[in-house]
Motif scaffolding. Structure first.
Motif, PDB file in Angstrom:
ATOM      1  N   MET A   1       0.850  -1.258   0.048  1.00 35.02           N
ATOM      2  CA  MET A   1      -0.113  -0.049   0.067  1.00 35.02           C
ATOM      3  C   MET A   1       0.851   1.302   0.135  1.00 35.02           C
ATOM      4  O   MET A   1       1.187   1.880   0.932  1.00 35.02           O
ATOM      5  CB  MET A   1      -0.859   0.047   1.422  1.00 35.02           C
ATOM      6  CG  MET A   1      -1.877  -1.202   1.426  1.00 35.02           C
ATOM      7  SD  MET A   1      -3.412  -1.122   0.128  1.00 35.02           S
ATOM      8  CE  MET A   1      -4.080   0.267   0.712  1.00 35.02           C
ATOM      9  N   SER A   3       0.022   4.034  -0.949  1.00 35.67           N
ATOM     10  CA  SER A   3      -0.814   5.188  -0.678  1.00 35.67           C
ATOM     11  C   SER A   3      -0.296   5.477   0.609  1.00 35.67           C
ATOM     12  O   SER A   3      -0.512   6.813   1.122  1.00 35.67           O
ATOM     13  CB  SER A   3      -2.265   4.911  -0.968  1.00 35.67           C
ATOM     14  OG  SER A   3      -2.454   3.845  -0.054  1.00 35.67           O
ATOM     15  N   TYR A   4      -0.207   4.591   1.513  1.00 38.42           N
ATOM     16  CA  TYR A   4      -0.096   4.996   3.252  1.00 38.42           C
ATOM     17  C   TYR A   4       1.162   5.861   3.324  1.00 38.42           C
ATOM     18  O   TYR A   4       1.101   6.878   3.815  1.00 38.42           O
ATOM     19  CB  TYR A   4       0.166   3.507   3.811  1.00 38.42           C
ATOM     20  CG  TYR A   4       0.546   3.789   5.432  1.00 38.42           C
ATOM     21  CD1 TYR A   4      -0.223   4.517   6.330  1.00 38.42           C
ATOM     22  CD2 TYR A   4       1.966   3.564   5.758  1.00 38.42           C
ATOM     23  CE1 TYR A   4      -0.006   4.405   7.582  1.00 38.42           C
ATOM     24  CE2 TYR A   4       2.190   3.899   7.013  1.00 38.42           C
ATOM     25  CZ  TYR A   4       1.561   4.365   8.080  1.00 38.42           C
ATOM     26  OH  TYR A   4       1.888   4.449   9.130  1.00 38.42           O
ATOM     27  N   GLN A   6       2.699   7.930   1.251  1.00 41.03           N
ATOM     28  CA  GLN A   6       2.320   9.113   0.487  1.00 41.03           C
ATOM     29  C   GLN A   6       1.506   9.924   1.410  1.00 41.03           C
ATOM     30  O   GLN A   6       1.336  11.463   1.440  1.00 41.03           O
ATOM     31  CB  GLN A   6       1.608   9.012  -0.903  1.00 41.03           C
ATOM     32  CG  GLN A   6       2.642   8.504  -1.879  1.00 41.03           C
ATOM     33  CD  GLN A   6       3.733   9.346  -1.961  1.00 41.03           C
ATOM     34  OE1 GLN A   6       3.655  10.480  -1.924  1.00 41.03           O
ATOM     35  NE2 GLN A   6       5.103   8.726  -2.085  1.00 41.03           N
ATOM     36  N   VAL A   7       0.174   9.253   2.088  1.00 46.15           N
ATOM     37  CA  VAL A   7      -0.590  10.008   2.875  1.00 46.15           C
ATOM     38  C   VAL A   7       0.146  10.561   4.074  1.00 46.15           C
ATOM     39  O   VAL A   7      -0.263  11.745   4.308  1.00 46.15           O
ATOM     40  CB  VAL A   7      -1.675   9.189   3.440  1.00 46.15           C
ATOM     41  CG1 VAL A   7      -2.586   9.725   4.564  1.00 46.15           C
ATOM     42  CG2 VAL A   7      -2.584   8.787   2.306  1.00 46.15           C
ATOM     43  N   ARG A  10       2.215  13.587   2.992  1.00 41.66           N
ATOM     44  CA  ARG A  10       1.512  14.778   2.603  1.00 41.66           C
ATOM     45  C   ARG A  10       1.013  15.529   3.836  1.00 41.66           C
ATOM     46  O   ARG A  10       0.885  16.730   3.975  1.00 41.66           O
ATOM     47  CB  ARG A  10       0.590  14.543   1.656  1.00 41.66           C
ATOM     48  CG  ARG A  10       1.032  14.445   0.179  1.00 41.66           C
ATOM     49  CD  ARG A  10       0.130  13.793  -0.658  1.00 41.66           C
ATOM     50  NE  ARG A  10       0.607  13.797  -2.333  1.00 41.66           N
ATOM     51  CZ  ARG A  10       1.484  13.275  -2.750  1.00 41.66           C
ATOM     52  NH1 ARG A  10       2.267  12.391  -2.075  1.00 41.66           N
ATOM     53  NH2 ARG A  10       1.807  13.449  -4.137  1.00 41.66           N
ATOM     54  N   GLU A  38      -4.548  16.679  -0.498  1.00 48.58           N
ATOM     55  CA  GLU A  38      -4.210  15.427  -1.557  1.00 48.58           C
ATOM     56  C   GLU A  38      -3.990  14.229  -0.406  1.00 48.58           C
ATOM     57  O   GLU A  38      -4.194  12.951  -0.894  1.00 48.58           O
ATOM     58  CB  GLU A  38      -2.573  15.635  -1.713  1.00 48.58           C
ATOM     59  CG  GLU A  38      -2.527  16.979  -3.008  1.00 48.58           C
ATOM     60  CD  GLU A  38      -1.303  17.100  -3.245  1.00 48.58           C
ATOM     61  OE1 GLU A  38      -0.409  16.735  -2.771  1.00 48.58           O
ATOM     62  OE2 GLU A  38      -1.046  18.197  -4.121  1.00 48.58           O
ATOM     63  N   LEU A  42      -5.892  10.575  -1.320  1.00 51.32           N
ATOM     64  CA  LEU A  42      -4.958   9.419  -1.402  1.00 51.32           C
ATOM     65  C   LEU A  42      -5.390   8.363  -0.313  1.00 51.32           C
ATOM     66  O   LEU A  42      -5.649   7.031  -0.586  1.00 51.32           O
ATOM     67  CB  LEU A  42      -3.494   9.565  -1.150  1.00 51.32           C
ATOM     68  CG  LEU A  42      -2.890  10.277  -2.049  1.00 51.32           C
ATOM     69  CD1 LEU A  42      -1.213  10.630  -1.831  1.00 51.32           C
ATOM     70  CD2 LEU A  42      -2.703   9.267  -3.261  1.00 51.32           C
ATOM     71  N   PHE A  43      -6.004   8.772   0.623  1.00 45.15           N
ATOM     72  CA  PHE A  43      -6.551   7.809   1.938  1.00 45.15           C
ATOM     73  C   PHE A  43      -8.021   7.232   1.126  1.00 45.15           C
ATOM     74  O   PHE A  43      -8.212   6.075   1.449  1.00 45.15           O
ATOM     75  CB  PHE A  43      -6.723   8.521   3.074  1.00 45.15           C
ATOM     76  CG  PHE A  43      -7.284   7.542   4.168  1.00 45.15           C
ATOM     77  CD1 PHE A  43      -6.757   6.593   4.932  1.00 45.15           C
ATOM     78  CD2 PHE A  43      -8.960   7.919   4.416  1.00 45.15           C
ATOM     79  CE1 PHE A  43      -7.426   5.843   5.740  1.00 45.15           C
ATOM     80  CE2 PHE A  43      -9.412   7.212   5.475  1.00 45.15           C
ATOM     81  CZ  PHE A  43      -8.590   6.246   6.230  1.00 45.15           C
ATOM     82  N   GLY A  45      -9.594   7.816  -1.825  1.00 47.64           N
ATOM     83  CA  GLY A  45      -9.560   7.399  -3.355  1.00 47.64           C
ATOM     84  C   GLY A  45     -10.776   8.062  -4.089  1.00 47.64           C
ATOM     85  O   GLY A  45     -11.676   8.783  -3.455  1.00 47.64           O
ATOM     86  N   MET A  62      -8.474   1.952  -1.709  1.00 47.20           N
ATOM     87  CA  MET A  62      -7.554   2.613  -0.961  1.00 47.20           C
ATOM     88  C   MET A  62      -7.643   2.116   0.421  1.00 47.20           C
ATOM     89  O   MET A  62      -8.414   1.423   0.874  1.00 47.20           O
ATOM     90  CB  MET A  62      -7.561   4.273  -1.197  1.00 47.20           C
ATOM     91  CG  MET A  62      -7.570   4.708  -2.819  1.00 47.20           C
ATOM     92  SD  MET A  62      -6.191   4.147  -3.716  1.00 47.20           S
ATOM     93  CE  MET A  62      -4.894   5.469  -3.084  1.00 47.20           C
ATOM     94  N   THR A 156       4.333  -2.938   3.882  1.00 45.20           N
ATOM     95  CA  THR A 156       4.212  -1.209   4.307  1.00 45.20           C
ATOM     96  C   THR A 156       4.430  -0.990   5.598  1.00 45.20           C
ATOM     97  O   THR A 156       4.899  -0.147   6.129  1.00 45.20           O
ATOM     98  CB  THR A 156       2.738  -1.023   3.929  1.00 45.20           C
ATOM     99  OG1 THR A 156       2.647  -1.331   2.503  1.00 45.20           O
ATOM    100  CG2 THR A 156       2.381   0.560   3.960  1.00 45.20           C
TER     101      THR A 156
END
Length: 283
Positions: A1, A3-4, A6-7, A10, A38, A42-43, A45, A62, A156
């Motif tokens: 994941m 996205s984690y 990146q969350v 940000r 953002e 990302l969290f 979706g 997500m 992750t």
């Protein structure tokens, strides 16, 4: 994941830029506010839609959707079906965004640390544990999709786990590694749950927020965290073959740990033996 990561990046950037970003003609903080927008995007979706609780068919991809998918298995759903962690994060995101709008940067930072980062990994932990249980007993060369899913979720989390306990991280990796040539979860699902139990508090999570895996009654809460019994409490040993007049269960548990360490070492499994030594399995 991915996205984690990146969350988190940000959200941290949003706090760092708080009070220093440019203001657009519309009066919005285009950099700091943009970063938190953002992060939330990302969290959640784009598939969840505009309504509270998101898509009813769990079609999202997500972390928001993962939390909804996992909550029935761990007893962590709200009465309307959404995951408890999602609701808590929605309120926290809103409070953090409002604080950034008002340039209350210290408050925004505290919301991020105390109310977001401490619970954000919960869906990932639940997912890793769920697939540890599902994959327990899988044989070499298995192509079950849960093997890859469990590995991805675990990978992750490994950097955070390693910061708390490198031995637990190595043990979890060995059991959740996606390797066609070896059986999955070789030490058993309970051992993986125990390894996670040794680090959840260090990561910053409350183990009760992770819940209990309904299908097997396993959790990452340490049952031994309760207050010990009175010293005069009798202890039943050996399936009631002998009952002491004082409380010695803690000593008996240590003895069981020593026995299990010896068994693991006799099988050449140094990693599990180290984990028992450092964290205890019975004690």
């Amino acid at each position: 994941m991915v996205s984690y990561i990146q969350v988190v990046a940000r959200l941290e950037a949003s706090v760092k830029l708080c009070g220093n970003a440019t203001v657009t003609a519309a009066g919005t903080n285009s950099t700091s506010q943009g970063k938190i927008d953002e992060a939330v995007a990302l969290f959640v979706g784009s598939i969840e839609g505009p309504f509270s609780g998101g898509a009813v068919n769990n079609s999202g991809q997500m972390m928001f959707s993962l939390a909804k998918e996992m909550c029935p298995s761990f007893g962590t759903c709200e009465s309307h079906g959404d995951a408890s962690v999602n609701e808590a994060l929605e309120f926290a995101f809103s409070d953090m965004k409002e604080a950034i709008d008002d340039e209350e940067c210290n408050f925004a930072s505290s919301v991020l640390k105390d109310r977001i980062l401490s619970i954000l990994p919960i869906p990932l932990v639940q997912g890793a544990l769920y697939f540890a249980a599902q994959n327990d007993g899988s044989q070499p060369l298995s192509t079950a999709p849960g093997l890859a899913a469990g590995n991805a979720l675990t990978e992750t989390l490994l950097p955070q786990i390693s910061e708390v306990n490198e031995t637990s991280a190595a043990f979890i990796f060995e059991n959740m590694d996606f390797d066609f040539d070896q059986a999955a979860v070789r030490d058993g699902k309970k051992a993986v749950f125990d390894a996670f139990a040794s680090v959840v508090r260090g990561i910053g999570m409350d183990c009760s927020d992770v819940g209990v895996l309904v299908s097997s009654d396993l959790s990452v809460c340490d049952a031994d965290s309760k207050s010990p019994p009175s010293p005069n409490t009798p202890t039943s040993l050996g399936n009631n073959l002998y009952v002491t007049t004082t409380y010695v269960q803690d000593r008996a548990n240590i003895a069981l740990d020593v026995k299990e360490m010896a068994e693991e070492l006799s099988l050449g499994r140094i990693g599990p033996a180290q984990l028992i030594y450092l964290e205890g399995r019975n004690s």
